[in-house]
Design a protein around this motif. Structure first.
Motif, PDB file in Angstrom:
ATOM      1  N   VAL A 310       0.756  -1.108   0.067  1.00  0.00           N
ATOM      2  CA  VAL A 310      -0.153   0.185  -0.119  1.00  0.00           C
ATOM      3  C   VAL A 310       0.989   1.288  -0.189  1.00  0.00           C
ATOM      4  O   VAL A 310       1.751   1.168   0.739  1.00  0.00           O
ATOM      5  N   LYS A 311       0.651   2.247  -0.893  1.00  0.00           N
ATOM      6  CA  LYS A 311       1.516   3.414  -1.050  1.00  0.00           C
ATOM      7  C   LYS A 311       0.572   4.550  -1.544  1.00  0.00           C
ATOM      8  O   LYS A 311      -0.705   4.323  -2.040  1.00  0.00           O
ATOM      9  N   SER A 312       0.827   5.798  -1.372  1.00  0.00           N
ATOM     10  CA  SER A 312       0.351   6.973  -1.819  1.00  0.00           C
ATOM     11  C   SER A 312       1.258   8.159  -1.945  1.00  0.00           C
ATOM     12  O   SER A 312       2.449   8.083  -1.292  1.00  0.00           O
ATOM     13  N   PHE A 313       1.053   9.019  -2.753  1.00  0.00           N
ATOM     14  CA  PHE A 313       1.773  10.283  -2.781  1.00  0.00           C
ATOM     15  C   PHE A 313       0.949  11.439  -3.273  1.00  0.00           C
ATOM     16  O   PHE A 313       0.075  11.224  -4.147  1.00  0.00           O
ATOM     17  N   ILE A 314       1.320  12.657  -2.848  1.00  0.00           N
ATOM     18  CA  ILE A 314       0.453  13.667  -3.462  1.00  0.00           C
ATOM     19  C   ILE A 314       1.064  14.478  -4.577  1.00  0.00           C
ATOM     20  O   ILE A 314       2.429  14.535  -4.642  1.00  0.00           O
ATOM     21  N   THR A 315       0.194  14.574  -5.798  1.00  0.00           N
ATOM     22  CA  THR A 315       0.661  14.961  -6.996  1.00  0.00           C
ATOM     23  C   THR A 315       0.707  16.434  -7.127  1.00  0.00           C
ATOM     24  O   THR A 315       1.134  17.064  -8.057  1.00  0.00           O
ATOM     25  N   THR A 339      -2.371  -5.648  -2.572  1.00  0.00           N
ATOM     26  CA  THR A 339      -3.238  -6.567  -2.043  1.00  0.00           C
ATOM     27  C   THR A 339      -4.629  -6.220  -1.926  1.00  0.00           C
ATOM     28  O   THR A 339      -5.229  -7.030  -1.156  1.00  0.00           O
ATOM     29  N   GLY A 340      -4.896  -5.064  -2.269  1.00  0.00           N
ATOM     30  CA  GLY A 340      -6.461  -4.900  -2.111  1.00  0.00           C
ATOM     31  C   GLY A 340      -6.919  -3.453  -2.667  1.00  0.00           C
ATOM     32  O   GLY A 340      -6.101  -2.704  -3.676  1.00  0.00           O
ATOM     33  N   ARG A 341      -7.959  -3.082  -2.011  1.00  0.00           N
ATOM     34  CA  ARG A 341      -8.480  -1.597  -2.479  1.00  0.00           C
ATOM     35  C   ARG A 341      -8.143  -0.499  -1.303  1.00  0.00           C
ATOM     36  O   ARG A 341      -8.121  -0.871  -0.216  1.00  0.00           O
ATOM     37  N   ILE A 342      -8.072   0.653  -1.950  1.00  0.00           N
ATOM     38  CA  ILE A 342      -7.825   1.629  -1.037  1.00  0.00           C
ATOM     39  C   ILE A 342      -9.216   2.116  -0.110  1.00  0.00           C
ATOM     40  O   ILE A 342      -9.914   2.110  -0.773  1.00  0.00           O
ATOM     41  N   GLU A 343      -8.847   2.037   0.962  1.00  0.00           N
ATOM     42  CA  GLU A 343     -10.048   2.368   2.015  1.00  0.00           C
ATOM     43  C   GLU A 343     -10.143   3.632   2.493  1.00  0.00           C
ATOM     44  O   GLU A 343     -11.100   4.167   2.657  1.00  0.00           O
ATOM     45  N   ARG A 344      -8.928   4.151   2.682  1.00  0.00           N
ATOM     46  CA  ARG A 344      -8.671   5.604   3.384  1.00  0.00           C
ATOM     47  C   ARG A 344      -7.425   6.369   3.097  1.00  0.00           C
ATOM     48  O   ARG A 344      -6.449   5.356   2.866  1.00  0.00           O
ATOM     49  N   VAL A 345      -7.608   7.681   2.850  1.00  0.00           N
ATOM     50  CA  VAL A 345      -6.338   8.081   2.615  1.00  0.00           C
ATOM     51  C   VAL A 345      -6.348   9.312   3.823  1.00  0.00           C
ATOM     52  O   VAL A 345      -7.243  10.132   3.808  1.00  0.00           O
ATOM     53  N   MET A 346      -5.212   9.672   4.444  1.00  0.00           N
ATOM     54  CA  MET A 346      -5.226  10.567   5.301  1.00  0.00           C
ATOM     55  C   MET A 346      -4.129  11.470   4.896  1.00  0.00           C
ATOM     56  O   MET A 346      -2.808  11.163   4.216  1.00  0.00           O
ATOM     57  N   VAL A 347      -4.299  12.802   5.170  1.00  0.00           N
ATOM     58  CA  VAL A 347      -3.463  14.128   4.821  1.00  0.00           C
ATOM     59  C   VAL A 347      -2.971  14.679   5.760  1.00  0.00           C
ATOM     60  O   VAL A 347      -3.854  14.800   6.693  1.00  0.00           O
ATOM     61  N   SER A 348      -1.888  15.075   5.896  1.00  0.00           N
ATOM     62  CA  SER A 348      -1.226  16.152   6.822  1.00  0.00           C
ATOM     63  C   SER A 348      -0.727  17.285   6.305  1.00  0.00           C
ATOM     64  O   SER A 348      -0.011  17.237   5.145  1.00  0.00           O
ATOM     65  N   ALA A 358      -9.116  12.391   3.709  1.00  0.00           N
ATOM     66  CA  ALA A 358      -9.054  12.990   2.304  1.00  0.00           C
ATOM     67  C   ALA A 358     -10.354  12.281   1.782  1.00  0.00           C
ATOM     68  O   ALA A 358     -10.805  11.340   2.020  1.00  0.00           O
ATOM     69  N   ALA A 359     -10.965  12.950   0.661  1.00  0.00           N
ATOM     70  CA  ALA A 359     -12.124  12.386  -0.123  1.00  0.00           C
ATOM     71  C   ALA A 359     -11.584  11.447  -0.998  1.00  0.00           C
ATOM     72  O   ALA A 359     -10.459  11.647  -1.806  1.00  0.00           O
ATOM     73  N   VAL A 360     -11.963   9.964  -0.972  1.00  0.00           N
ATOM     74  CA  VAL A 360     -11.452   9.262  -1.908  1.00  0.00           C
ATOM     75  C   VAL A 360     -12.307   9.141  -2.994  1.00  0.00           C
ATOM     76  O   VAL A 360     -13.430   8.498  -2.831  1.00  0.00           O
ATOM     77  N   GLN A 361     -11.782   9.196  -4.285  1.00  0.00           N
ATOM     78  CA  GLN A 361     -12.594   9.234  -5.434  1.00  0.00           C
ATOM     79  C   GLN A 361     -12.982   7.894  -5.750  1.00  0.00           C
ATOM     80  O   GLN A 361     -12.320   7.041  -6.003  1.00  0.00           O
ATOM     81  N   GLY A 362     -14.477   7.408  -5.813  1.00  0.00           N
ATOM     82  CA  GLY A 362     -14.724   6.145  -6.205  1.00  0.00           C
ATOM     83  C   GLY A 362     -15.013   6.069  -7.778  1.00  0.00           C
ATOM     84  O   GLY A 362     -15.014   7.218  -8.278  1.00  0.00           O
ATOM     85  N   PRO A 363     -15.432   4.795  -8.399  1.00  0.00           N
ATOM     86  CA  PRO A 363     -15.384   3.422  -7.540  1.00  0.00           C
ATOM     87  C   PRO A 363     -13.971   3.071  -7.358  1.00  0.00           C
ATOM     88  O   PRO A 363     -13.191   3.252  -8.381  1.00  0.00           O
TER      89      PRO A 363
END
Lengths: 444, 187
Positions: A310-315, A339-348, A358-363
């Protein structure tokens, strides 16, 4: 986890709902009433600025004559000429070539096919689909050969998934933050919609020996690139891909057919696949025995890492951009998990002291890019932006201090901006913003 | 977390689709019989492509090689043009070096002598991919000679040792036991 909740009234008198330090606003502000409030504030500010200084509206030059002729394949605006991939070996010298996705210039979740990252070890083979064959053999009841025209008649599935090089984000292992944009830091991951035949469909037809554990896919490129893949993955979700984003695969992505192993390191997703041997042991090929075995601080090494965690970065905002004035901005980025679906992203916005959802864009889709957004009111003082993703298995991006403890970092700052210092980085990426609005890459 | 949601959604879909869909769902994407469009082929016919060497020596071809002959092949085939004289490094990686992993950090060079865990990888990769500008031009014998040369120069085998299908897999690589499987449950 230290989320500041300052819930103001919902009326006109409370335009900003701060949810974490340094100006992070409730994600609700992106939708409905919150947006109206922000918009209303914008209108009143703008109306104060109009008047004598504004130029009168008139028809521009391009509104005055016929435009250019439509071409057989579309082209981008000439004003977007800088949205290109950086190349590690533009003259095609006899060594590996890399092209990296410019995430800091993109949005949404699909990477356009021509901007998808690619790595070719000895150039792009020009394969005639009428002559290409795929053989499946080894520990099977009946070895089979499939021609492309036959393969195209099999039932197909379509799914989005990211492909990420095991060595993506290698510069993040540097003991000091490298001042480069996202293309250098995370350019070896991209996300497409892929269409093809489930490998399990063909494995059913050849009849796999129950004692088999591995498969050894091999490409028709000049180094006949091969890896060892557990058969478990083949039965789970492996696809023989024929289409990328609706059209036949790009030549550099493995035309006419590549193996797709959703969520697993890019090198295993064998391009130009011509043979799959079923075995009871791994081959310990060059790329698994050497390249994709990361060295650990105690000089042991991991083998068979496989999964991109699991990973994220701000673009946006990110290195290479700058903030012109204090005020409203939207922070946006991508998150994904092998390993799966993104459930939640937090930003500081304060270097990890406080976090907001953060708002997670679905689907949201399994093993695919998920875009996130959060509104932010920058007050013009220094801020440190970072994101942290959690997938539906409860896996959370490790903090940098914890990550480095297990995986180590370089002894000296990285010097080769296209180099590979280790593999499988999935810790945080942070952007330090100073009072001038300049953005630096920092470790928070 | 989202598991109950998935299950209930699946149940809802099944209920809505009714018995006909259930009957058609034979585990093949609901698309019925196997297409069966592959052509049977024999292992003998696959032989020209079946080049992967396994760590236990499976699939190593007949023939043998020595360092003395390998030194000549190394120059004749132009290996020295990229890997330097004696394989000590040129514009591409050094194949022969005493450089250690220890003390070099996570970015240490993954040398054949101090990092590679399997001697068979050398045979497989050289025959599969080398020489880079003219791949698939080395004979099985050339490959044995080159492997013997590189192993001997790295002092991993005696200078006079003969490498063949039997001896090569038995070469002890010093770093062999220092690898940890990251996710054993995925194999």
């Amino acid at each position: 986890m230290g989320i500041l909740r300052k819930r103001g009234g919902a009326g006109w008198s409370a335009p900003d709902e701060f949810v974490a330090g340094n100006g992070l606003l409730h994600r609700r502000a992106l939708l409905g009433r919150g947006l109206m409030l922000a918009g209303a504030a914008g209108v009143s500010a703008a109306s104060g600025a109009t008047g004598a200084a504004a130029e009168p509206l008139q028809n521009a030059e391009w509104s005055m004559h016929q435009g250019t002729t439509v071409e057989a394949t579309g082209r981008r605006s000439k004003f977007e000429k800088d949205t290109v991939r950086i190349l590690s070996n533009p003259k095609g010298e006899p060594r590996t070539q890399h092209a990296r996705t410019p995430h800091h210039r993109l949005s949404g979740s699909i990477t356009p096919s021509h901007l998808h990252f690619t790595i070719l070890h000895n150039g792009i083979p020009d394969i005639d689909p009428e002559q290409h064959k795929l053989v499946i053999h080894g520990m099977v009841k009946q070895p089979m050969v499939f021609t492309m025209d036959k393969l195209m008649r099999y039932p197909m599935v379509t799914r989005q998934t990211f492909v990420e090089c095991g060595g993506n984000s290698s510069l993040m292992f540097s003991n000091e933050p490298i001042q480069k944009d996202l293309q250098y830091l995370h350019g070896l991951v991209s996300n497409s919609e892929w269409t093809g035949v489930l490998l399990s469909t063909l494995l059913d037809e050849v009849g796999v020996d129950p004692k088999a554990v591995w498969m050894l896919p091999e490409g028709a490129d000049t180094p006949l690139l091969t890896r060892s893949v557990p058969l478990k993955k083949a039965w789970d979700d492996a696809i023989l891909v024929l289409y990328q984003n609706g059209e036949r695969l790009m030549a550099e992505q493995g035309y006419p057919v590549r193996l797709l192993l959703p969520g697993w390191e890019g090198n295993m997703n064998t391009k130009y696949v011509r043979r799959i041997k079923i075995t009871d042991q791994p081959a310990m090929s060059y790329y698994e025995a050497r390249n994709y075995s990361p060295i650990l601080p105690d000089y042991t090494a991991y083998k068979f890492y496989f999964v991109n965690e699991v990973k994220s970065f701000i673009t946006s905002p990110s290195f290479g951009q700058s903030l012109k004035d204090p005020g409203y901005y939207e922070i946006s980025g991508v998150a994904y998990s092998g390993t799966g679906r993104i459930e939640r992203v937090m930003v500081s916005a304060d270097g990890g002291k406080s976090w907001a959802d953060a708002a997670v864009q679905g689907p949201t889709m399994h093993k695919a890019f998920t875009r996130f957004h959060i509104p932010w009111r920058w007050d013009g003082s220094p801020a440190t932006l970072t994101s942290r993703a959690i997938d539906d298995g409860g896996n959370i991006q490790p903090l940098r201090a914890d990550f480095v403890k297990e995986r180590g970092q370089t002894l000296k700052p990285a010097t080769n901006m296209m180099g590979f210092y280790s593999q499988h980085y999935n810790s945080l990426t942070s952007w330090g913003i100073n009072a001038k609005g300049e953005i630096a890459h920092v470790y928070a | 977390m989202s598991m109950p949601k998935v299950i209930s959604l699946a149940a809802l879909l099944l209920a809505g689709a009714g018995a006909m869909a259930l009957a058609a769902d034979d585990g093949k994407n609901g698309l019925g019989a196997r297409p069966g469009l592959g052509q049977p082929i024999t292992e003998a016919d696959v032989k020209p492509w079946d080049i992967t060497i396994l760590p236990d020596g499976t699939n190593l071809p007949p023939g043998s090689g020595t360092a003395a002959v390998g030194a000549k092949v190394f120059v004749d085939k132009g290996c020295n043009q990229c890997h330097g004289d004696g394989g000590k490094g040129g514009k591409n990686a050094a194949l022969v070096t005493d450089e250690k992993l220890q003390g070099q950090g996570i970015e240490a060079n993954k040398t054949i002598k101090d990092f590679w865990a399997y001697s068979t990888t050398l045979y497989d990769y050289i025959r599969r991919a080398m020489p880079w500008p003219t791949p698939h031009t080395l004979s099985d014998e050339d490959t044995y000679n080159l492997v013997a040369y590189i192993l001997a120069e790295n002092k991993l085998i005696d200078a006079n040792a003969v490498m063949d299908a039997k001896t090569l897999p038995q070469v002890k690589m010093p770093n062999h036991d220092n690898f940890i499987v990251k996710f054993p449950d995925r194999i």
